[in-house]
Design an enzyme around this catalytic site. Sequence first.
Site, PDB file in Angstrom:
ATOM      1  CE  LYS A  20      -2.084  -0.809   3.987  1.00 56.54           C
ATOM      2  NZ  LYS A  20      -1.710  -2.156   4.415  1.00 56.54           N
ATOM      3  NE  ARG A 134       7.705  -3.041   5.826  1.00 57.70           N
ATOM      4  CZ  ARG A 134       6.410  -2.780   5.779  1.00 57.70           C
ATOM      5  NH1 ARG A 134       5.775  -2.733   4.621  1.00 57.70           N
ATOM      6  NH2 ARG A 134       5.725  -2.544   6.884  1.00 57.70           N
ATOM      7  NE  ARG A 179       2.332  -4.507  11.128  1.00 60.29           N
ATOM      8  CZ  ARG A 179       3.444  -4.266  10.451  1.00 60.29           C
ATOM      9  NH1 ARG A 179       4.609  -4.703  10.905  1.00 60.29           N
ATOM     10  NH2 ARG A 179       3.410  -3.593   9.332  1.00 60.29           N
TER      11      ARG A 179
HETATM   12  P1  AMP Z   1       1.125   1.145   8.689  1.00 59.99           P
HETATM   13  O1  AMP Z   1       2.244   2.125   8.530  1.00 59.99           O
HETATM   14  O2  AMP Z   1      -0.064   1.464   7.842  1.00 59.99           O
HETATM   15  O3  AMP Z   1       1.593  -0.284   8.542  1.00 59.99           O
HETATM   16  O4  AMP Z   1       0.606   1.300  10.204  1.00 59.99           O
HETATM   17  C1  AMP Z   1       1.460   1.012  11.297  1.00 59.99           C
HETATM   18  C2  AMP Z   1       0.654   0.866  12.566  1.00 59.99           C
HETATM   19  O5  AMP Z   1      -0.020   2.102  12.868  1.00 59.99           O
HETATM   20  C3  AMP Z   1      -0.471  -0.165  12.542  1.00 59.99           C
HETATM   21  O6  AMP Z   1       0.008  -1.482  12.781  1.00 59.99           O
HETATM   22  C4  AMP Z   1      -1.347   0.348  13.677  1.00 59.99           C
HETATM   23  O7  AMP Z   1      -0.779   0.057  14.931  1.00 59.99           O
HETATM   24  C5  AMP Z   1      -1.281   1.848  13.482  1.00 59.99           C
HETATM   25  N1  AMP Z   1      -2.333   2.340  12.559  1.00 59.99           N
HETATM   26  C6  AMP Z   1      -2.149   2.866  11.313  1.00 59.99           C
HETATM   27  N2  AMP Z   1      -3.306   3.216  10.754  1.00 59.99           N
HETATM   28  C7  AMP Z   1      -4.269   2.896  11.673  1.00 59.99           C
HETATM   29  C8  AMP Z   1      -5.687   2.997  11.678  1.00 59.99           C
HETATM   30  N3  AMP Z   1      -6.366   3.474  10.616  1.00 59.99           N
HETATM   31  N4  AMP Z   1      -6.346   2.579  12.788  1.00 59.99           N
HETATM   32  C9  AMP Z   1      -5.696   2.096  13.855  1.00 59.99           C
HETATM   33  N5  AMP Z   1      -4.354   1.957  13.908  1.00 59.99           N
HETATM   34  C10 AMP Z   1      -3.635   2.355  12.827  1.00 59.99           C
END
Ligand code: AMP
Length: 222
Positions: A20, A134, A179
Amino acid sequence: MPNLKKGIYVVLTGAPGCGKGTQARLLKERLGIPHLSTGEMLRAEGHTGSELGLKIKALIDKGNLVPDEMIIDMLKNRIEKDDCQNGFILDGFPRTLPQAEALDELLKEKNITLDAVIEIQVPDEIIMERILGRYACMKCGQGYHDKYQKPKVYGVCDTCGGTEFYRRIDDNRTTVQNRLVNYRALTYPTIPYFEKEGLLKCVDGTGSIEAVANKIDSVLGV
Ligand code: AMP
């Protein structure tokens, strides 16, 4: 609340490590609209070292989601900014059904309709390998992978010449497993929700970065 002008409004969704973030950064360049990554917003808050930031960091480091109310407020404030006037790419939001419903409400208030919710599909065994390998440039954030995307010159960032790199603390096997569990339990239910709204487009995320980007362009018709 002012109405935002019509532009391209897209959500990129899918399991952690599906690509993403990579695709959102590329799409941002192609469409000239902002990339709104809730993960990056939360990590930035975490780096401030504030009381809230420390709480957020503890949740992220364990692979748990932050509370809906907090993230919805954060997103709401972000899309009020001027650079969101002609569209945006959401990466990592919505991650729960209440977030999906809140997004619908938020956009309805602004007379905006989403153009598409793109699910990037990648099997779990590929996800683990992608995430565990990564890393990124400390200076410009350019992403790399131990096996699939090495810098042209060892230890030197292709984009900015930086020589320091980092790995995310939540990119370890135990946290990735959590996750993935959270993805299936909390985020996956948003897929049929958007399908019912007629917005869902599925893209095979297993090809090269360029191949996936081409598929995204074709589902968006850009
Ligand atoms: P990402 O960078 O998208 O992989 O997000 C890293 C972490 O941020 C996730 O594993 C969650 O702990 C938190 N996080 C990101 N976006 C959200 C969201 N929309 N709702 C809740 N937690 C989020």
